[in-house]
Design a protein around this motif. Structure first.
Motif, PDB file in Angstrom:
ATOM      1  N   TYR A  70     -22.586  -8.871 -33.693  1.00 44.86           N
ATOM      2  CA  TYR A  70     -21.489  -8.478 -32.802  1.00 44.86           C
ATOM      3  C   TYR A  70     -21.057  -9.646 -31.914  1.00 44.86           C
ATOM      4  N   THR A  71     -22.033 -10.315 -31.310  1.00 42.94           N
ATOM      5  CA  THR A  71     -21.718 -11.420 -30.398  1.00 42.94           C
ATOM      6  C   THR A  71     -21.096 -12.588 -31.150  1.00 42.94           C
ATOM      7  N   ALA A  72     -21.607 -12.891 -32.338  1.00 40.11           N
ATOM      8  CA  ALA A  72     -21.038 -13.987 -33.134  1.00 40.11           C
ATOM      9  C   ALA A  72     -19.591 -13.698 -33.512  1.00 40.11           C
ATOM     10  N   ALA A  73     -19.312 -12.448 -33.890  1.00 38.16           N
ATOM     11  CA  ALA A  73     -17.945 -12.095 -34.269  1.00 38.16           C
ATOM     12  C   ALA A  73     -17.005 -12.185 -33.068  1.00 38.16           C
ATOM     13  N   LYS A  74     -17.453 -11.716 -31.921  1.00 35.43           N
ATOM     14  CA  LYS A  74     -16.620 -11.797 -30.719  1.00 35.43           C
ATOM     15  C   LYS A  74     -16.457 -13.260 -30.274  1.00 35.43           C
ATOM     16  N   GLY A  75     -17.486 -14.082 -30.494  1.00 34.18           N
ATOM     17  CA  GLY A  75     -17.365 -15.505 -30.193  1.00 34.18           C
ATOM     18  C   GLY A  75     -16.308 -16.159 -31.063  1.00 34.18           C
ATOM     19  N   ALA A  76     -16.274 -15.783 -32.333  1.00 36.07           N
ATOM     20  CA  ALA A  76     -15.236 -16.300 -33.226  1.00 36.07           C
ATOM     21  C   ALA A  76     -13.862 -15.826 -32.776  1.00 36.07           C
ATOM     22  N   LEU A  77     -13.783 -14.591 -32.285  1.00 38.69           N
ATOM     23  CA  LEU A  77     -12.507 -14.069 -31.804  1.00 38.69           C
ATOM     24  C   LEU A  77     -12.043 -14.815 -30.554  1.00 38.69           C
ATOM     25  N   LEU A  78     -12.979 -15.254 -29.724  1.00 36.31           N
ATOM     26  CA  LEU A  78     -12.603 -16.064 -28.563  1.00 36.31           C
ATOM     27  C   LEU A  78     -11.985 -17.383 -29.027  1.00 36.31           C
ATOM     28  N   ALA A  79     -12.554 -17.985 -30.069  1.00 36.32           N
ATOM     29  CA  ALA A  79     -11.975 -19.223 -30.618  1.00 36.32           C
ATOM     30  C   ALA A  79     -10.565 -18.969 -31.136  1.00 36.32           C
ATOM     31  N   VAL A  80     -10.373 -17.859 -31.836  1.00 29.84           N
ATOM     32  CA  VAL A  80      -9.044 -17.501 -32.324  1.00 29.84           C
ATOM     33  C   VAL A  80      -8.088 -17.300 -31.148  1.00 29.84           C
ATOM     34  N   THR A  81      -8.574 -16.655 -30.096  1.00 25.53           N
ATOM     35  CA  THR A  81      -7.754 -16.441 -28.902  1.00 25.53           C
ATOM     36  C   THR A  81      -7.195 -17.757 -28.395  1.00 25.53           C
ATOM     37  N   ARG A  82      -8.027 -18.760 -28.328  1.00 23.31           N
ATOM     38  CA  ARG A  82      -7.604 -20.037 -27.746  1.00 23.31           C
ATOM     39  C   ARG A  82      -6.745 -20.858 -28.701  1.00 23.31           C
ATOM     40  N   THR A  83      -7.073 -20.853 -29.975  1.00 23.11           N
ATOM     41  CA  THR A  83      -6.254 -21.623 -30.917  1.00 23.11           C
ATOM     42  C   THR A  83      -4.890 -20.970 -31.123  1.00 23.11           C
ATOM     43  N   PHE A  84      -4.851 -19.643 -31.194  1.00 20.94           N
ATOM     44  CA  PHE A  84      -3.572 -18.946 -31.338  1.00 20.94           C
ATOM     45  C   PHE A  84      -2.726 -19.110 -30.072  1.00 20.94           C
ATOM     46  N   ALA A  85      -3.382 -19.091 -28.902  1.00 17.66           N
ATOM     47  CA  ALA A  85      -2.640 -19.293 -27.657  1.00 17.66           C
ATOM     48  C   ALA A  85      -1.947 -20.642 -27.663  1.00 17.66           C
ATOM     49  N   GLN A  86      -2.642 -21.653 -28.164  1.00 15.38           N
ATOM     50  CA  GLN A  86      -2.076 -22.998 -28.203  1.00 15.38           C
ATOM     51  C   GLN A  86      -0.836 -23.050 -29.094  1.00 15.38           C
ATOM     52  N   GLU A  87      -0.920 -22.444 -30.269  1.00 17.34           N
ATOM     53  CA  GLU A  87       0.195 -22.524 -31.212  1.00 17.34           C
ATOM     54  C   GLU A  87       1.337 -21.584 -30.846  1.00 17.34           C
ATOM     55  N   LEU A  88       1.016 -20.358 -30.397  1.00 17.02           N
ATOM     56  CA  LEU A  88       2.047 -19.349 -30.215  1.00 17.02           C
ATOM     57  C   LEU A  88       2.751 -19.438 -28.868  1.00 17.02           C
ATOM     58  N   GLY A  89       2.253 -20.289 -27.993  1.00 15.96           N
ATOM     59  CA  GLY A  89       2.918 -20.457 -26.710  1.00 15.96           C
ATOM     60  C   GLY A  89       4.372 -20.879 -26.855  1.00 15.96           C
ATOM     61  N   ALA A  90       4.661 -21.678 -27.852  1.00 11.95           N
ATOM     62  CA  ALA A  90       6.030 -22.133 -28.087  1.00 11.95           C
ATOM     63  C   ALA A  90       6.959 -20.979 -28.436  1.00 11.95           C
ATOM     64  N   ARG A  91       6.379 -19.841 -28.858  1.00 11.73           N
ATOM     65  CA  ARG A  91       7.186 -18.662 -29.181  1.00 11.73           C
ATOM     66  C   ARG A  91       7.204 -17.657 -28.027  1.00 11.73           C
ATOM     67  N   ASN A  92       6.732 -18.085 -26.870  1.00 18.22           N
ATOM     68  CA  ASN A  92       6.662 -17.226 -25.688  1.00 18.22           C
ATOM     69  C   ASN A  92       5.705 -16.053 -25.916  1.00 18.22           C
ATOM     70  N   VAL A  93       4.627 -16.326 -26.634  1.00 14.37           N
ATOM     71  CA  VAL A  93       3.588 -15.328 -26.886  1.00 14.37           C
ATOM     72  C   VAL A  93       2.316 -15.773 -26.177  1.00 14.37           C
TER      73      VAL A  93
END
Length: 264
Positions: free
Chosen positions: A170-193
């Motif tokens: 559970y913790t490993a999966a949520k840790g991976a989701l935190l990484a996705v949160t940050r990488t997606f935030a970086q890319e999708l910011g240009a789309r106002n997301v």
């Protein structure tokens, strides 16, 4: 005077927003659904097996909740979910809460330890937390572009900072989701997301945490500055910030909501 320990101050906070809450018919998901409705949003409640609970919410809040069955780990199902929501509402979803949790029981005494846990245990949790969330975000993007903005909120855990119980998968999966949160935030910011995470500790009480012994809850309460175990409603209220225009300049963040039990 408004009681600071209630949610009454959030009325109208999300007027005009259409929010998808995966796993939104029970546990923390239900608390987020109720809070978002109280704040003025129309909520699309995704459910997998909890049809009766989802339909009961829909009946309790007519015109404010649309319940749709879909398995977030199935790409075709998620695509249909968004199509059905659009057909029912005639407008795009402007925010998503990736809350759906594949089967898991929060009882440390009953979880596989390091010497017995299998890779399939990890795959099971990764499928729900990462694949499910990524699929939902991807299907939400066209609607975000139409609306001109989007809000993504992923549900994490304070076990990143304080792994006191052997919830390895559970913790490993949520840790991976935190990484996705940050990488997606970086890319999708240009789309106002914006893409953020809110992480609670053990919540008192959800379906998943109902297996937790009372003694564990008591130990946590005694170790928490606020003197009690965080409730689903308390975490849900904090989650609303990330779904609202107030968070428009906040992205890639992980907010811990556990009464101060874990520090940063």
């Amino acid at each position: 005077m408004t009681d600071p320990n209630t949610s009454s101050a959030i009325n109208g906070f999300l007027n005009g927003e259409t929010i998808l809450v995966t796993g939104g018919a029970r546990g923390l998901g239900e608390a987020i659904t109720r809070a978002a409705v109280q704040a003025g949003a129309h909520v699309v409640v995704d459910y997998l097996h909890s049809e009766s609970r989802a339909k009961a919410l829909e009946a309790e809040f007519p015109g404010q909740i649309t319940a749709i069955q879909a398995d977030v780990t199935d790409e075709a199902d998620v695509k249909r979910l968004f199509a059905d929501a659009r057909a029912a509402l005639g407008r795009p979803i402007t925010g998503v809460v990736n809350n759906a949790l594949v089967s898991f029981s929060f009882n440390g005494d009953d979880r596989p330890k390091a010497d017995t846990i299998t890779w399939s245990d990890f795959e099971h949790q990764l499928l729900g937390a990462v694949k499910g969330s990524v699929t939902v975000i991807q299907q939400a993007l066209p609607g975000f572009e139409e609306a001109g903005y989007g809000r993504v909120l992923n549900i994490g855990t304070n076990l990143f900072q304080n792994p006191v119980v052997p919830y390895h998968d559970y913790t490993a999966a949520k840790g991976a989701l935190l990484a996705v949160t940050r990488t997606f935030a970086q890319e999708l910011g240009a789309r106002n997301v914006t893409v953020n995470m809110v992480s609670g500790g053990l919540l008192r009480t959800t379906d998943a945490s109902s297996a937790t012994p009372d003694a564990v809850f008591d130990i946590i309460a005694q170790s928490t500055p606020l003197g009690h175990v965080t409730t689903p409603q308390e975490l849900a209220d904090a989650a609303l910030f990330f779904l609202s225009p107030l968070s428009r300049a906040v992205s890639g963040q992980n907010l811990i909501v556990d009464g101060g039990y874990v520090k940063g």
